[in-house]
Design an enzyme around this catalytic site. Structure first.
Site, PDB file in Angstrom:
ATOM      1  N   LYS A 171     -13.018  -1.581   6.724  1.00  0.00           N
ATOM      2  CA  LYS A 171     -12.342  -2.549   7.602  1.00  0.00           C
ATOM      3  C   LYS A 171     -12.838  -2.358   9.035  1.00  0.00           C
ATOM      4  O   LYS A 171     -13.539  -3.214   9.554  1.00  0.00           O
ATOM      5  CB  LYS A 171     -10.833  -2.396   7.488  1.00  0.00           C
ATOM      6  CG  LYS A 171     -10.362  -2.678   6.047  1.00  0.00           C
ATOM      7  CD  LYS A 171      -9.100  -1.954   5.723  1.00  0.00           C
ATOM      8  CE  LYS A 171      -8.805  -1.867   4.250  1.00  0.00           C
ATOM      9  NZ  LYS A 171      -8.914  -3.097   3.474  1.00  0.00           N
ATOM     10  N   TRP A 186       0.827  -1.210   0.000  1.00  0.00           N
ATOM     11  CA  TRP A 186       0.000   0.000   0.000  1.00  0.00           C
ATOM     12  C   TRP A 186       0.856   1.252   0.000  1.00  0.00           C
ATOM     13  O   TRP A 186       0.496   2.252  -0.636  1.00  0.00           O
ATOM     14  CB  TRP A 186      -1.024  -0.029   1.131  1.00  0.00           C
ATOM     15  CG  TRP A 186      -2.093  -1.040   0.811  1.00  0.00           C
ATOM     16  CD1 TRP A 186      -2.300  -2.251   1.409  1.00  0.00           C
ATOM     17  CD2 TRP A 186      -3.054  -0.965  -0.263  1.00  0.00           C
ATOM     18  NE1 TRP A 186      -3.330  -2.919   0.783  1.00  0.00           N
ATOM     19  CE2 TRP A 186      -3.811  -2.164  -0.238  1.00  0.00           C
ATOM     20  CE3 TRP A 186      -3.344  -0.012  -1.242  1.00  0.00           C
ATOM     21  CZ2 TRP A 186      -4.838  -2.424  -1.151  1.00  0.00           C
ATOM     22  CZ3 TRP A 186      -4.364  -0.270  -2.156  1.00  0.00           C
ATOM     23  CH2 TRP A 186      -5.100  -1.458  -2.094  1.00  0.00           C
ATOM     24  N   ASP A 202      -1.998   6.792   6.344  1.00  0.00           N
ATOM     25  CA  ASP A 202      -3.057   5.971   5.754  1.00  0.00           C
ATOM     26  C   ASP A 202      -3.421   4.904   6.784  1.00  0.00           C
ATOM     27  O   ASP A 202      -2.792   3.859   6.872  1.00  0.00           O
ATOM     28  CB  ASP A 202      -2.558   5.324   4.460  1.00  0.00           C
ATOM     29  CG  ASP A 202      -3.541   4.288   3.908  1.00  0.00           C
ATOM     30  OD1 ASP A 202      -4.635   4.124   4.491  1.00  0.00           O
ATOM     31  OD2 ASP A 202      -3.200   3.644   2.895  1.00  0.00           O
TER      32      ASP A 202
HETATM   33  N1  PMP Z   1      -4.507   1.600   1.951  1.00  0.00           N
HETATM   34  C1  PMP Z   1      -4.592   0.475   2.665  1.00  0.00           C
HETATM   35  C2  PMP Z   1      -3.655   0.269   3.819  1.00  0.00           C
HETATM   36  C3  PMP Z   1      -5.532  -0.508   2.315  1.00  0.00           C
HETATM   37  O1  PMP Z   1      -5.607  -1.646   3.000  1.00  0.00           O
HETATM   38  C4  PMP Z   1      -6.396  -0.276   1.226  1.00  0.00           C
HETATM   39  C5  PMP Z   1      -7.458  -1.264   0.820  1.00  0.00           C
HETATM   40  N2  PMP Z   1      -7.258  -2.576   1.122  1.00  0.00           N
HETATM   41  C6  PMP Z   1      -6.244   0.920   0.509  1.00  0.00           C
HETATM   42  C7  PMP Z   1      -5.318   1.838   0.913  1.00  0.00           C
HETATM   43  C8  PMP Z   1      -7.123   1.219  -0.662  1.00  0.00           C
HETATM   44  O2  PMP Z   1      -8.360   1.563  -0.149  1.00  0.00           O
HETATM   45  P1  PMP Z   1      -9.634   1.787  -1.036  1.00  0.00           P
HETATM   46  O3  PMP Z   1      -9.968   0.479  -1.640  1.00  0.00           O
HETATM   47  O4  PMP Z   1     -10.646   2.282  -0.026  1.00  0.00           O
HETATM   48  O5  PMP Z   1      -9.293   2.828  -2.043  1.00  0.00           O
END
Ligand code: PMP
Length: 358
Positions: free
Chosen positions: A194, A101, A170
């Protein structure tokens, strides 16, 4: 029948929350309509929205000089949103790379500013780079990091001190899992799916002095200052997700708030890691001081048994244990709404499976 759902997100929600939503589905508190059918500008929804924000502020102890925004676009929307709101194209922005991520956030930021990767854990992304060795930029527009890597199962158990450089986090897969000191951050953002509620809602918590710096070309719905001014209602917010998040916040308060959640989550994680570590059959690759309380990846000593493992687990009511498609193996996500009984059922199943197949 409800199963124990170990999905990384969208993920398990508290059953009491779902029951209340069911209860209120057709007629929310005598309005004769569901929350989905209400105007976001009406009295009923405004009260839902305000209560949710007040409860979140209480849970996280958000200082009064921070705005809480209820947005759309996912955490990924904020990969761009952060850069557009806090930097110019000539800015240097610091990023810490701890896995999948972080890498995506870095990739997006490169479109907008000069990215300095201040620290990189390197393959196999199973540790946190020692803070003393980070190569930070003194006048960076901000430093961005990912407190919990959902795929790698790597979590920071400290908050980096970046001095005057705003810290951006994040927190998609760790927010509300334990108490945090919001005052240490410039911006916190998180996709809801989550630990907050259903997908479609994105939380942004931003310190007041960082508002009003957005690039002129920033889309209005991504502009923190514009959204803050309009109470996140510059356009139609994700009303039902906001309502459900509010129910989750009430559930958290009723269950002892974030201190109790932190203790519970730590105990759940320890139970699972102890099971993995005490067996030759299972393995978790992450450095012990960087192991996630929320996402626990593990592999089997015999990977050809992966499919048997997930099939037998499913038959035992334990579902969505497959690792992320990019890494394989297994992953158990054990967010706030996963009861300790679910983790106990999982470790009993794991012990039995290892006895049978080890
Ligand atoms: N950052 C992290 C740490 C994530 O776990 C996720 C999704 N699994 C995201 C960003 C992306 O999030 P979204 O699907 O809400 O755009």
């Amino acid at each position: 029948m409800r199963v124990y759902n170990f999905s990384a997100g969208p993920a398990v929600l508290p059953v009491e929350v779902l029951e209340q939503a069911r209860e209120e589905m057709l007629d929310w508190q005598g309005t004769g309509m569901s929350v989905m059918e209400m105007s976001h500008r009406g009295k009923a929804f405004i009260s839902i929205a305000e209560t949710a924000e007040a409860d979140l502020r209480e849970l996280l102890n958000v200082p009064s000089n921070y705005k809480v925004l209820f947005l759309q676009g996912g955490a990924m929307g904020q990969f761009a949103g952060v850069a557009m709101n806090l930097s110019t194209k000539d800015s240097t922005v610091d990023y810490v790379n701890t896995g999948a991520w972080s890498k995506k956030a870095i990739g997006e930021a490169k479109q907008y500013a000069k990215v300095n990767v201040a620290a990189d854990a390197g393959e196999p992304y199973a540790s946190i780079p020692s803070f003393a060795n980070w190569k930070r930029t003194a006048d960076a527009a901000y430093l961005h990091y990912t407190p919990n890597e959902t795929i790698g199962g790597v979590e920071f158990h400290f908050v980096p001190d970046t001095g005057n450089v705003p810290l951006v986090a994040d927190m998609s897969s760790t927010i509300l899992s334990r108490p945090i000191d919001v005052a240490k951050f410039g911006v916190i953002y998180a996709g809801a799916q989550k630990n907050i509620g259903p997908a479609g809602l994105t939380l942004v918590i931003v310190r007041d002095d960082l508002l009003g710096r957005a690039r002129p070309e920033t889309p209005s719905f991504m502009n923190y200052a514009s959204m803050a001014k309009e109470g996140s209602m510059l356009n139609t917010p994700p009303t039902y997700a906001w309502y459900l998040a509010g129910l989750v916040f009430k559930w958290l308060k009723k269950n002892g708030g974030l201190k109790a959640m932190g203790e519970r989550n730590k105990a759940k994680a320890e139970l699972l890691y102890d099971t993995i570590d005490s067996s030759d059959f299972y393995r978790n690759p992450v450095a012990k001081d960087a192991r996630s309380w929320m996402n626990v990846p593990f592999t089997l000593a015999k990977p050809d048994l992966d499919k048997t493992f997930t099939a037998e687990a499913k038959a035992a009511g334990l579902v969505t244990l497959e690792g992320h498609r990019s890494v394989g193996g297994m992953r158990a996500s054990i967010y706030n709404a996963m009861p300790v009984e679910g983790v106990r059922a999982l470790v009993e199943f794991m012990n039995e499976f290892a006895r049978k197949h080890g």
